[in-house]
Scaffold this motif. Sequence first.
Motif, PDB file in Angstrom:
ATOM      1  N   GLU A   1      38.770  -0.469  44.716  1.00  0.00           N
ATOM      2  CA  GLU A   1      37.783   0.565  45.044  1.00  0.00           C
ATOM      3  C   GLU A   1      37.312   0.487  46.495  1.00  0.00           C
ATOM      4  N   GLY A   2      37.889  -0.457  47.263  1.00  0.00           N
ATOM      5  CA  GLY A   2      37.597  -0.515  48.695  1.00  0.00           C
ATOM      6  C   GLY A   2      36.511  -1.481  49.109  1.00  0.00           C
ATOM      7  N   TYR A   3      36.144  -2.439  48.241  1.00  0.00           N
ATOM      8  CA  TYR A   3      35.051  -3.357  48.561  1.00  0.00           C
ATOM      9  C   TYR A   3      35.535  -4.755  48.918  1.00  0.00           C
ATOM     10  N   GLU A   4      36.797  -4.867  49.375  1.00  0.00           N
ATOM     11  CA  GLU A   4      37.343  -6.195  49.620  1.00  0.00           C
ATOM     12  C   GLU A   4      36.571  -6.979  50.672  1.00  0.00           C
ATOM     13  N   ASP A   5      35.919  -6.299  51.619  1.00  0.00           N
ATOM     14  CA  ASP A   5      35.168  -7.013  52.646  1.00  0.00           C
ATOM     15  C   ASP A   5      33.712  -7.235  52.254  1.00  0.00           C
ATOM     16  N   ARG A   6      33.373  -6.961  50.990  1.00  0.00           N
ATOM     17  CA  ARG A   6      32.013  -7.187  50.490  1.00  0.00           C
ATOM     18  C   ARG A   6      31.984  -8.219  49.364  1.00  0.00           C
ATOM     19  N   ILE A   7      33.120  -8.868  49.086  1.00  0.00           N
ATOM     20  CA  ILE A   7      33.224  -9.774  47.952  1.00  0.00           C
ATOM     21  C   ILE A   7      33.125 -11.224  48.420  1.00  0.00           C
ATOM     22  N   LEU A   8      32.326 -12.005  47.707  1.00  0.00           N
ATOM     23  CA  LEU A   8      32.223 -13.442  47.935  1.00  0.00           C
ATOM     24  C   LEU A   8      32.449 -14.162  46.610  1.00  0.00           C
ATOM     25  N   MET A   9      32.977 -15.392  46.691  1.00  0.00           N
ATOM     26  CA  MET A   9      33.260 -16.165  45.483  1.00  0.00           C
ATOM     27  C   MET A   9      32.801 -17.603  45.661  1.00  0.00           C
ATOM     28  N   ALA A  10      32.377 -18.210  44.554  1.00  0.00           N
ATOM     29  CA  ALA A  10      31.976 -19.616  44.575  1.00  0.00           C
ATOM     30  C   ALA A  10      31.932 -20.124  43.140  1.00  0.00           C
ATOM     31  N   HIS A  11      31.396 -21.347  42.960  1.00  0.00           N
ATOM     32  CA  HIS A  11      31.358 -21.985  41.645  1.00  0.00           C
ATOM     33  C   HIS A  11      29.937 -22.191  41.127  1.00  0.00           C
ATOM     34  N   ASP A  12      28.934 -22.230  42.010  1.00  0.00           N
ATOM     35  CA  ASP A  12      27.549 -22.527  41.631  1.00  0.00           C
ATOM     36  C   ASP A  12      27.471 -23.834  40.834  1.00  0.00           C
ATOM     37  N   VAL A  13      28.092 -24.879  41.343  1.00  0.00           N
ATOM     38  CA  VAL A  13      27.973 -26.192  40.706  1.00  0.00           C
ATOM     39  C   VAL A  13      26.504 -26.603  40.741  1.00  0.00           C
ATOM     40  N   HIS A  14      25.913 -26.900  39.596  1.00  0.00           N
ATOM     41  CA  HIS A  14      24.506 -27.299  39.574  1.00  0.00           C
ATOM     42  C   HIS A  14      24.156 -28.287  38.471  1.00  0.00           C
ATOM     43  N   THR A  15      25.157 -28.719  37.702  1.00  0.00           N
ATOM     44  CA  THR A  15      24.956 -29.754  36.701  1.00  0.00           C
ATOM     45  C   THR A  15      26.075 -30.786  36.836  1.00  0.00           C
ATOM     46  N   LYS A  16      25.827 -31.984  36.307  1.00  0.00           N
ATOM     47  CA  LYS A  16      26.792 -33.068  36.466  1.00  0.00           C
ATOM     48  C   LYS A  16      28.147 -32.758  35.845  1.00  0.00           C
ATOM     49  N   ASN A  17      28.143 -32.094  34.693  1.00  0.00           N
ATOM     50  CA  ASN A  17      29.409 -31.867  34.001  1.00  0.00           C
ATOM     51  C   ASN A  17      30.353 -30.950  34.762  1.00  0.00           C
ATOM     52  N   ARG A  18      29.866 -30.311  35.821  1.00  0.00           N
ATOM     53  CA  ARG A  18      30.727 -29.466  36.638  1.00  0.00           C
ATOM     54  C   ARG A  18      31.531 -30.279  37.652  1.00  0.00           C
ATOM     55  N   LEU A  19      31.209 -31.559  37.815  1.00  0.00           N
ATOM     56  CA  LEU A  19      31.883 -32.392  38.803  1.00  0.00           C
ATOM     57  C   LEU A  19      33.202 -32.943  38.265  1.00  0.00           C
ATOM     58  N   MET A  20      34.135 -33.246  39.158  1.00  0.00           N
ATOM     59  CA  MET A  20      35.399 -33.850  38.775  1.00  0.00           C
ATOM     60  C   MET A  20      35.192 -35.157  38.028  1.00  0.00           C
ATOM     61  N   LYS A  21      34.169 -35.902  38.396  1.00  0.00           N
ATOM     62  CA  LYS A  21      33.870 -37.180  37.759  1.00  0.00           C
ATOM     63  C   LYS A  21      33.755 -37.038  36.253  1.00  0.00           C
ATOM     64  N   TYR A  22      33.310 -35.857  35.806  1.00  0.00           N
ATOM     65  CA  TYR A  22      33.117 -35.608  34.379  1.00  0.00           C
ATOM     66  C   TYR A  22      34.082 -34.539  33.854  1.00  0.00           C
ATOM     67  N   GLY A  23      35.203 -34.389  34.536  1.00  0.00           N
ATOM     68  CA  GLY A  23      36.223 -33.450  34.081  1.00  0.00           C
ATOM     69  C   GLY A  23      35.903 -32.002  34.388  1.00  0.00           C
ATOM     70  N   GLY A  24      35.047 -31.763  35.382  1.00  0.00           N
ATOM     71  CA  GLY A  24      34.613 -30.407  35.692  1.00  0.00           C
ATOM     72  C   GLY A  24      35.458 -29.728  36.751  1.00  0.00           C
ATOM     73  N   THR A  25      34.960 -28.601  37.213  1.00  0.00           N
ATOM     74  CA  THR A  25      35.639 -27.773  38.202  1.00  0.00           C
ATOM     75  C   THR A  25      35.281 -28.239  39.604  1.00  0.00           C
ATOM     76  N   PRO A  26      36.228 -28.682  40.399  1.00  0.00           N
ATOM     77  CA  PRO A  26      35.908 -29.171  41.742  1.00  0.00           C
ATOM     78  C   PRO A  26      35.531 -28.038  42.690  1.00  0.00           C
TER      79      PRO A  26
END
Length: 348
Positions: free
Chosen positions: A287-312
């Motif tokens: 739809e033409g919004y490619e220059d308005r898109i941002l992406m991330a993970h919002d890591v904010h708890t321990k289980n999201r870390l690699m140490k606990y098998g989470g998403t790096p």
Amino acid sequence: MSSLSGKAQTVLGLVEPEQLGCTLTHEHLSMDYSSFFCPPSPGQEPLSEGPIQMKNLFWIKQNPYSHKDNLLLCQEMDAVREELLHFKAAGGGTIVENTTTGIRRDMKTLKKLAEETGVHIIAGAGFYVDSTHSSQTQAMTVEQLTGIIVDEILHGADGTDIRCGVVGEIGCSWPMTASERRVLQAAAHAQAQIGCPIIIHPGRHSDAPFQIVRILQEAGADVSKTVMSHLDRSIFDTKKLLEFAKLGCYLEYDLFGTEFIYYQLEPDIDMPSDNDRIARIRMLVNEGYEDRILMAHDVHTKNRLMKYGGTPYYRLIAKYHGEGLDPNVFSYITSPALPLWEQPHQLQ
């Protein structure tokens, strides 16, 4: 002010935008989310206590806000440091750290992590949602709140001389409270004064992003330099999403790696899968919004870390370069498309 124009302000000082490299615009490196503890279902109370272990990890991943220790990301600086080194090795350059007042922002730790890993870290100024506002914050006027936000950017935050580089994430609930409205207005006033971007945490309702943009506009904000976070759990209807996209702010899909059977913070919301997120982003690109898109993970708890098998933190770089997302689109998402500093018109 002129020294800030066109720059990115990290916890180690100003850098040129072209030095930022691949940038994740919504992450947390150190925070305390224990204010949002959700009591577990009857009979599961013992699962809330104790350390994270392999035998309770699946339950924690599906009930992340019901395990007390899981909410203390601030205890995992060694693990976070290791993740940042992996992020840098994978081609990552910058993390925008969205921890604001109310969820234990730690400027000294952010500076130390930047020094030890070589990753640029941009800290967020301002306040989180109403439930974390102190009685002093709730009693402040818009002018007083504006002064604090501006001071955190120009002079330093939390009693340090370490400066924030963005406003946010500014926390909003649904329905929005009076204190949150004042903070939102203060964010707009701060932006008008010094030209910095604003990052918003919207309430968990499809009308919340529209309400927030309206309040920001009325308060004099530049919506084109505003990021609406968490759209992957906020607006699901395609027609409504495209209507919102027309308002001109950045559209952030920042919960990659978060896939719940049951979303504890808002049970009426069905959390999308990463495949759903990619499909929605493809639609926005078409739809033409490619220059308005941002992406991330919002890591904010321990289980999201690699140490606990989470998403790096580096998953978006390592994974989506090779799994069918157009590289040209990816460059928009992870490069510093967001103008981190821009001189306000009245100061030029």
